[in-house]
Design a protein around this motif. Structure first.
Motif, PDB file in Angstrom:
ATOM      1  N   TYR A 149      42.847  43.105  65.780  1.00 38.15           N
ATOM      2  CA  TYR A 149      42.015  42.052  67.064  1.00 38.15           C
ATOM      3  C   TYR A 149      43.392  41.696  67.379  1.00 38.15           C
ATOM      4  CZ  TYR A 149      39.268  38.749  67.571  1.00 38.15           C
ATOM      5  OH  TYR A 149      38.568  37.380  68.489  1.00 38.15           O
ATOM      6  N   PRO A 150      44.130  41.696  68.468  1.00 34.78           N
ATOM      7  CA  PRO A 150      45.027  40.787  69.025  1.00 34.78           C
ATOM      8  C   PRO A 150      44.683  39.194  68.680  1.00 34.78           C
ATOM      9  CG  PRO A 150      45.052  42.406  70.343  1.00 34.78           C
ATOM     10  CD  PRO A 150      43.077  42.030  69.345  1.00 34.78           C
ATOM     11  N   LEU A 151      45.621  38.273  68.029  1.00 33.09           N
ATOM     12  CA  LEU A 151      45.106  36.756  67.750  1.00 33.09           C
ATOM     13  C   LEU A 151      45.549  36.290  69.234  1.00 33.09           C
ATOM     14  CD1 LEU A 151      45.824  36.649  64.029  1.00 33.09           C
ATOM     15  CD2 LEU A 151      43.726  36.769  65.282  1.00 33.09           C
ATOM     16  N   VAL A 152      44.760  34.879  69.429  1.00 29.83           N
ATOM     17  CA  VAL A 152      45.393  34.621  71.067  1.00 29.83           C
ATOM     18  C   VAL A 152      45.123  32.833  70.188  1.00 29.83           C
ATOM     19  CG1 VAL A 152      44.675  34.138  72.975  1.00 29.83           C
ATOM     20  CG2 VAL A 152      43.446  35.886  71.878  1.00 29.83           C
ATOM     21  N   TYR A 153      46.521  32.803  70.072  1.00 31.86           N
ATOM     22  CA  TYR A 153      46.643  31.127  70.291  1.00 31.86           C
ATOM     23  C   TYR A 153      46.686  30.443  71.240  1.00 31.86           C
ATOM     24  CZ  TYR A 153      49.019  33.798  66.027  1.00 31.86           C
ATOM     25  OH  TYR A 153      48.796  34.795  64.717  1.00 31.86           O
ATOM     26  N   ARG A 154      45.476  29.509  71.495  1.00 31.10           N
ATOM     27  CA  ARG A 154      44.899  29.004  72.327  1.00 31.10           C
ATOM     28  C   ARG A 154      45.883  27.317  73.205  1.00 31.10           C
ATOM     29  NH1 ARG A 154      41.709  32.503  75.794  1.00 31.10           N
ATOM     30  NH2 ARG A 154      40.529  33.672  73.965  1.00 31.10           N
ATOM     31  N   HIS A 155      45.824  26.778  71.877  1.00 32.26           N
ATOM     32  CA  HIS A 155      45.893  25.159  71.533  1.00 32.26           C
ATOM     33  C   HIS A 155      48.007  25.843  71.300  1.00 32.26           C
ATOM     34  CE1 HIS A 155      45.535  21.374  70.163  1.00 32.26           C
ATOM     35  NE2 HIS A 155      46.683  21.380  70.033  1.00 32.26           N
ATOM     36  N   VAL A 156      48.799  25.289  72.842  1.00 30.59           N
ATOM     37  CA  VAL A 156      50.248  25.898  72.766  1.00 30.59           C
ATOM     38  C   VAL A 156      50.478  24.389  72.247  1.00 30.59           C
ATOM     39  CG1 VAL A 156      51.559  25.418  74.553  1.00 30.59           C
ATOM     40  CG2 VAL A 156      50.252  27.430  74.839  1.00 30.59           C
ATOM     41  N   GLY A 231      61.559  42.583  79.872  1.00 32.70           N
ATOM     42  CA  GLY A 231      59.476  42.467  79.558  1.00 32.70           C
ATOM     43  C   GLY A 231      59.315  42.908  78.848  1.00 32.70           C
ATOM     44  N   ASP A 232      59.817  42.805  77.286  1.00 33.53           N
ATOM     45  CA  ASP A 232      58.815  43.408  75.842  1.00 33.53           C
ATOM     46  C   ASP A 232      58.382  42.051  75.795  1.00 33.53           C
ATOM     47  OD1 ASP A 232      60.713  45.825  76.067  1.00 33.53           O
ATOM     48  OD2 ASP A 232      62.121  45.215  74.234  1.00 33.53           O
ATOM     49  N   LYS A 233      57.434  42.844  74.905  1.00 38.38           N
ATOM     50  CA  LYS A 233      56.288  41.701  74.272  1.00 38.38           C
ATOM     51  C   LYS A 233      55.946  42.104  72.915  1.00 38.38           C
ATOM     52  CE  LYS A 233      53.439  42.762  78.630  1.00 38.38           C
ATOM     53  NZ  LYS A 233      53.642  41.328  79.723  1.00 38.38           N
ATOM     54  N   VAL A 234      55.627  40.854  72.755  1.00 37.55           N
ATOM     55  CA  VAL A 234      55.748  40.680  70.984  1.00 37.55           C
ATOM     56  C   VAL A 234      53.732  39.553  70.885  1.00 37.55           C
ATOM     57  CG1 VAL A 234      56.641  39.307  68.990  1.00 37.55           C
ATOM     58  CG2 VAL A 234      57.874  40.342  70.462  1.00 37.55           C
ATOM     59  N   ASN A 235      53.222  40.032  69.739  1.00 36.71           N
ATOM     60  CA  ASN A 235      51.909  38.974  69.781  1.00 36.71           C
ATOM     61  C   ASN A 235      51.599  39.611  67.839  1.00 36.71           C
ATOM     62  OD1 ASN A 235      50.811  41.910  69.809  1.00 36.71           O
ATOM     63  ND2 ASN A 235      49.063  40.911  70.399  1.00 36.71           N
ATOM     64  N   VAL A 236      50.821  38.608  67.537  1.00 38.76           N
ATOM     65  CA  VAL A 236      50.242  38.948  66.247  1.00 38.76           C
ATOM     66  C   VAL A 236      48.832  39.822  66.282  1.00 38.76           C
ATOM     67  CG1 VAL A 236      49.597  37.770  64.228  1.00 38.76           C
ATOM     68  CG2 VAL A 236      52.227  37.128  65.532  1.00 38.76           C
ATOM     69  N   ARG A 237      48.492  40.382  65.714  1.00 40.76           N
ATOM     70  CA  ARG A 237      47.144  41.252  65.509  1.00 40.76           C
ATOM     71  C   ARG A 237      46.599  40.547  63.751  1.00 40.76           C
ATOM     72  NH1 ARG A 237      48.294  46.752  69.216  1.00 40.76           N
ATOM     73  NH2 ARG A 237      49.765  45.376  70.321  1.00 40.76           N
ATOM     74  N   LEU A 238      45.139  40.866  63.547  1.00 41.96           N
ATOM     75  CA  LEU A 238      44.772  40.843  62.887  1.00 41.96           C
ATOM     76  C   LEU A 238      44.521  42.336  62.355  1.00 41.96           C
ATOM     77  CD1 LEU A 238      43.960  39.057  60.193  1.00 41.96           C
ATOM     78  CD2 LEU A 238      41.353  39.191  62.262  1.00 41.96           C
TER      79      LEU A 238
END
Length: 262
Positions: A149-156, A231-238
């Motif tokens: 599950y890709p986590l979306v940190y919406r509070h910037v 262009g590389d992409k980084v994210n956090v996933r559950l």
């Protein structure tokens, strides 16, 4: 240049005045010579009359002497010098005008180069200013889900350059360089199950967190330094079947920034 012209004109006028005075003196001398010649002639005539009464009176001899125009060569020389001086002055003016045109062209080139340099500096500094930090805005628990599950940190909290997307949860590298990333997680004790997830770089798992407790809240964090291309992409996933929780205290965060470009 103008002062030199004035001096030459003064000298010319002085020469002309001197020539006029010389001409007047020559005229006086000429008259004097004429009178003397006339007296001599008269005396000779008297002698001739006494000797030969029948002879006719001889007309007075006129001694003619043309005035030497000594000033004319000097005047012509001065006029010639003035003409040459005027030509040199015109040539100097033309050279100065050409130099001014070249200077104006150089100034335009320098202005264009400065503008380009300013733009490049702005772009470069903008590329170096890369940093973000965001938190999960939820007041509940996310998961479990049966997929990553890709986590979306919406509070910037901070996002200079806008390279982190609070819509997708992905950070996109604007320049090639070395970046630092860190994240934190939390799970309430009243929930069952475990909490675990990972930091992903272009879909590849890099570092992770994991915790399991039914009696106490679970808190974990991890970090990594990555070499990224443009262009590389980084994210956090559950992970699948895992849980993560948060509230207004913002326990779960995702942060990254550029250490230095390559």
């Amino acid at each position: 240049m103008e002062r030199l012209t004035v001096i030459i004109l003064i000298c010319l006028l002085a020469g002309l005045s001197e020539c006029e005075e010389t001409g007047d003196q020559n005229e006086i001398n000429q008259n004097l010579i004429t009178e003397l010649s006339y007296e001599d002639t008269k005396a000779e005539n008297n002698n001739d009359v006494s000797a030969d009464p029948g002879s006719e009176t001889t007309a007075p001899r006129t001694v003619s002497k043309t005035t030497d125009h000594l000033c004319e060569p000097n005047i012509h020389m001065v006029l010639k010098e003035l003409g040459a001086l005027e030509e040199r002055q015109k040539a100097t003016v033309r050279a100065l005008e050409e130099t001014n045109r070249k200077l104006e062209a150089s100034e335009k080139k320098v202005a264009a180069l400065n503008s380009t340099l300013t733009e490049l500096r702005t772009v470069y500094e903008g590329q170096r200013q890369v940093a973000f930090s965001a938190a999960l805005p939820t007041e509940a628990t996310i998961g479990p889900a049966n997929f990553l599950y890709p986590l979306v940190y919406r509070h910037v909290l901070y996002n200079v350059g806008g390279h982190y997307s609070p819509v997708t949860g992905y950070f996109t590298a604007p320049v090639q360089g070395v970046y630092y990333f860190t994240f934190s997680s939390f799970r309430w004790a009243r929930t069952t199950g475990t909490s675990g997830g990972s930091l992903y770089h272009n879909g590849n798992q890099i570092v992770s967190w994991y915790g399991h407790s039914q009696a106490h809240p679970i808190s974990a964090s991890n970090s990594a330094v990555l070499m990224l291309q443009v262009g590389d992409k980084v994210n956090v996933r559950l992970w699948d079947n895992q849980q993560i929780s948060d509230n207004g205290n913002k326990y779960c965060t995702f942060t990254g920034f550029l250490l230095f470009p390559m």
